[in-house]
Design a protein around this motif. Structure first.
Motif, short mmCIF file in Angstrom:
data_model
loop_
_atom_site.label_atom_id
_atom_site.label_comp_id
_atom_site.label_asym_id
_atom_site.label_seq_id
_atom_site.Cartn_x
_atom_site.Cartn_y
_atom_site.Cartn_z
N ASP A 1 0.77 -1.10 0.22
CA ASP A 1 0.12 0.01 -0.12
C ASP A 1 0.69 1.30 0.06
OD1 ASP A 1 -2.60 -1.24 -0.14
OD2 ASP A 1 -2.57 -1.38 2.19
N PHE A 2 2.08 1.08 0.44
CA PHE A 2 2.86 2.32 0.36
C PHE A 2 3.75 2.67 -0.75
CE2 PHE A 2 2.83 0.85 4.84
CZ PHE A 2 2.44 1.87 5.37
N ALA A 3 3.43 1.75 -1.93
CA ALA A 3 4.29 1.86 -3.04
C ALA A 3 3.98 3.01 -4.22
CB ALA A 3 4.35 0.18 -3.56
N THR A 4 2.70 2.93 -4.67
CA THR A 4 2.31 4.02 -5.50
C THR A 4 1.58 5.05 -4.97
OG1 THR A 4 0.42 3.02 -5.94
CG2 THR A 4 2.36 1.90 -7.30
N GLN A 5 1.75 6.23 -5.69
CA GLN A 5 0.85 7.46 -5.80
C GLN A 5 -0.59 7.07 -5.15
OE1 GLN A 5 2.72 10.35 -6.15
NE2 GLN A 5 1.02 11.63 -5.07
N ASP A 6 -1.30 6.17 -6.12
CA ASP A 6 -2.39 5.71 -5.96
C ASP A 6 -2.90 5.20 -5.04
OD1 ASP A 6 -3.29 7.06 -8.24
OD2 ASP A 6 -3.42 5.20 -9.71
N ALA B 1 19.65 0.18 -0.27
CA ALA B 1 20.12 -0.49 -1.56
C ALA B 1 19.06 -1.06 -2.38
CB ALA B 1 21.32 -1.62 -1.16
N ASP B 2 18.17 -1.83 -1.85
CA ASP B 2 17.02 -2.30 -2.58
C ASP B 2 15.84 -1.66 -2.68
OD1 ASP B 2 16.40 -2.21 0.01
OD2 ASP B 2 15.67 -4.63 0.24
N GLU B 3 15.71 -0.26 -2.11
CA GLU B 3 14.49 0.41 -2.26
C GLU B 3 14.72 1.83 -2.48
OE1 GLU B 3 10.42 -1.44 -0.01
OE2 GLU B 3 12.30 -0.81 1.27
N PRO B 4 14.71 2.31 -3.47
CA PRO B 4 15.44 3.68 -3.46
C PRO B 4 14.37 4.73 -3.17
CG PRO B 4 14.85 2.57 -5.96
CD PRO B 4 14.93 1.53 -4.78
N GLU B 5 13.23 4.41 -3.18
CA GLU B 5 12.30 5.16 -2.44
C GLU B 5 12.25 5.54 -0.95
OE1 GLU B 5 10.02 7.42 -4.44
OE2 GLU B 5 11.11 6.68 -5.82
N TRP B 6 13.27 4.65 -0.39
CA TRP B 6 13.31 4.78 1.12
C TRP B 6 14.59 4.86 1.25
CZ3 TRP B 6 9.12 4.77 4.26
CH2 TRP B 6 7.90 4.47 3.58
N THR C 1 12.30 8.84 0.71
CA THR C 1 13.64 9.48 0.16
C THR C 1 12.95 11.13 -0.06
OG1 THR C 1 14.17 7.67 -0.96
CG2 THR C 1 15.05 9.50 -1.69
N ALA C 2 11.82 11.14 -0.39
CA ALA C 2 11.25 12.47 -0.69
C ALA C 2 11.47 13.58 0.34
CB ALA C 2 9.97 12.49 -1.00
N ILE C 3 11.50 13.10 1.80
CA ILE C 3 11.55 14.07 2.61
C ILE C 3 13.07 13.80 3.47
CG2 ILE C 3 9.20 14.13 3.25
CD1 ILE C 3 9.99 12.41 5.87
N SER C 4 13.81 13.05 2.75
CA SER C 4 15.21 12.81 3.23
C SER C 4 16.26 13.29 2.28
CB SER C 4 15.16 11.45 3.67
OG SER C 4 14.29 11.29 4.61
#
Length: 560
Positions: free
Chosen positions: A383-388, A449-454, A439-442
């Motif tokens: 559920d945390f994966a996409t904008q939608d 390494a395995d999750e560039p969004e985090w 990542t957006a707030i950091s």
RNA sequence: GGGCGCGUAGCUCAAUUGGCAGAGCAACUGACUCUUAAUCAGUAGGUUGUAGGUUCGAUUCCUACCGCGCUCACCA
């Protein structure tokens, strides 16, 4: 050249009328003793009482001088301080003290005084503790007894004599000589209730500290806290440094800065919002372990948890990542708790915080764990994966809890962080490490390494407050530039707290910054937690307040 | 910035329905050579945060402003 003594009269303390007359009360020039000693100009004497007390005590001071005492002597040679005497002789019986006389010279402020004809008592306060003195005319002689009769609450004196116990058993000094040290010309608050008006306590902290030993104790503990942090870092081979408070680019955090100007260089400067980018430059330069404990300045709202200037510890350790930093910070805080309170447990309102036991969970786990009952099924990791899916989560969340705003233009990571704050923060009373941040707030953290969004970032919470923030430092200059650029577009979107571009910092990274773990710790908030203080103003000696109004005479300007 | 609350003697607090503004401590004068919230006798201290309004009359009701607190938003 005339020097002028400005008296801030006590009416201001009382929020009372006639501020102007009072505030501008100016005594004649000191350079003209005759004028200084004369009566106060009656045209300015609106508040007769306060001036009467002030005048009266000044008059007593002259009488004290007439007895051969100096009004404002330069020093007093003492043999003991009050806490020392209480610690060493509290257990000594009266007979012991009589058998082997203990002579003492002690200084302090008079906090209670009782005169009984040709003898009297007083309590001297020093180091937050009180010791009784007994002044008998036969023992001190005519002149010193005259002096005793001229003393007021709040005066500083030194006494020499010997220890004894009174009939009621209280350890006291049998005074043989009194030395006058300084006069209190303004009346102290009532002895029984003390000073409770919070505004006065902050505005006149010196009175607060003199009257309220528990306030003093908080600031003693604050000193112990800072000492503990330094000792811990020093013992782990960190070196303490000082980096600029005035910066041309206010970086290292998301906040609005204060601005100032340097005249000679004709440049605008910002008061720093964080030392971060400078400390990391130092790791580039080869200082592998550095820390700084100092003030940050953020031009944001004032609240029970925010003061415009606040104290932050930041430290960086080369060749370490956020996991090392997490473990280390946890130990640092645990040690601080013990050093401040003597135990790893501390009272926090109705709760007891146990610093020996830190919980750990990822931000996503925390949202799932604290998902409100009324919001339906707990989220899945997907559920945390996409904008939608995040939009969906917010909608679901809002059914069971306070409203979280959803802005489709803001990055999903930012929304997830809001969701975390709404769902979890209020539950985080016991020390809890929350890790893996979007990542957006950091913008300064290294990605997973395995999750560039985090990112490899953590924050430590306790008492529903964030007290620490750390991460694996992003040291790739190319990626860092991209992150800054993303922040710039946030800024264009209207977020004036988004990070600014710092070209020199990119250049520093380009010379090669070692991998490093870095951490910030909010010292004021940690101090709040360790002293059961529920407003930051109670752990800052002189918190920022609106300035006292100077004049009633000037027209009131309506708020724009 | 929004909402709620508070502001009376130096300090801590009272004041009934809108009807003479009070007490304790602190201060001042006097008595008292083991008191400790010392005691006893007496004295003084107020433009009730500011400015307007309603009223025969406002500490009290209304409006605006000033300051502080709590809280929400932002932030650490």
């Amino acid at each position: 050249m005339t020097s002028v003594l400005v008296i801030v009269c006590p009416a201001i303390l009382a929020k009372s009328a006639n501020h102007s007359a009072c505030y501008n009360l100016i005594f004649p020039a000191l350079s003209d003793p005759a004028a200084f000693d004369g009566p106060i100009d009656k045209r300015r004497s609106i508040l007769a009482l306060d001036e009467k007390i002030y005048e009266l005590r000044r008059d007593k001071l002259k009488q004290i001088e007439a007895l051969g005492q100096e009004a404002y002597p330069r020093k007093y040679d003492f043999t003991h301080i009050v806490p020392q005497i209480l610690a060493h002789y509290s257990a000594s019986a009266g007979e012991q003290l009589e058998a082997s006389r203990v002579n003492v010279r002690v200084a302090g402020r008079i906090m209670a005084i009782r005169l009984m004809g040709k003898a009297g008592f007083a309590h001297l306060q020093q180091g937050g503790q009180k010791l009784q003195i007994y002044v008998k005319k036969d023992a001190v002689g005519e002149k010193d007894f005259e002096l005793y009769k001229l003393l007021d609450l709040g005066d500083h004196i030194g006494v020499s004599g010997y220890l004894f116990r009174t009939r009621t058993g209280e350890l006291s000094i049998h005074v043989e000589e009194i030395t006058f040290l300084s006069k209190d010309l303004l009346p102290l608050p009532e002895k029984w209730h003390g000073l409770t008006d919070v505004e006065l306590r902050y505005r006149q902290r010196y009175v607060d500290l003199a009257m309220n030993p528990e306030v003093r104790e908080v600031f003693v503990k604050r000193s112990k806290l800072v000492q503990s942090l330094r000792r811990f870092l020093d013992s782990h081979d960190f070196i303490e440094v000082e980096t600029p408070m005035m910066q041309q680019v206010a970086g290292g955090a998301a906040a609005r800065p204060f601005t100032t100007h340097h005249n000679t260089l004709d440049v605008d400067l910002y008061l720093r919002i964080a030392p971060e980018l400078y400390l990391k430059r130092l790791t580039v330069g080869g200082f592998d372990r550095v820390y700084e404990i100092n003030r940050n300045f953020r031009n944001e709202g004032i609240s029970t948890r925010h003061n415009p200037e606040f104290t932050m510890l930041e430290f960086y350790q080369a060749y370490a990542d956020f996991r090392t930093a997490m473990d280390f910070t946890q130990k640092l805080i645990q040690q601080a708790a013990v050093d401040v309170n003597g135990t790893a447990k501390s009272k926090w309102g109705a709760h007891e915080i146990d610093w020996s036991n830190f919980h750990r969970m990822t931000m996503r786990e925390a949202i799932i764990h604290y998902w409100p009952e009324g919001s339906g099924a707990k989220p899945e990791l997907s559920d945390f994966a996409t904008q939608d899916s995040v939009k969906n989560l917010v909608e679901r969340f809002n059914k069971g809890h306070a409203h979280v705003a959803y802005d489709p233009k803001e990055p999903a990571g930012k929304t997830i962080a809001s969701l975390f704050e709404a769902a979890a923060e209020e539950h985080l009373i016991q020390p809890t490490v929350i890790y893996e941040f979007p990542t957006a707030i950091s913008p300064l953290s290294k990605q997973k390494a395995d999750e560039p969004e985090w990112t490899e970032r953590f924050e430590i919470y306790a008492g529903e407050m964030e007290i620490s923030n750390g991460f694996s430092e992003l040291n790739d200059p190319v990626e860092q530039r991209k992150r800054f650029e993303a922040q710039l577009s946030e800024r264009e979107r209207g977020d004036d707290e988004a990070h600014q571009m710092d070209e020199d910092y990119i250049r520093a990274l380009s010379y090669g910054m070692p991998p490093a773990g870095g951490v910030g710790v909010g010292v004021d908030r940690l101090c709040m937690l360790l002293t059961d203080s529920h407003t930051i103003r109670d752990v800052i000696l002189f918190p920022l307040l609106r300035p006292e109004k100077e004049s009633e005479a000037s027209p009131q300007e309506p708020e724009s």
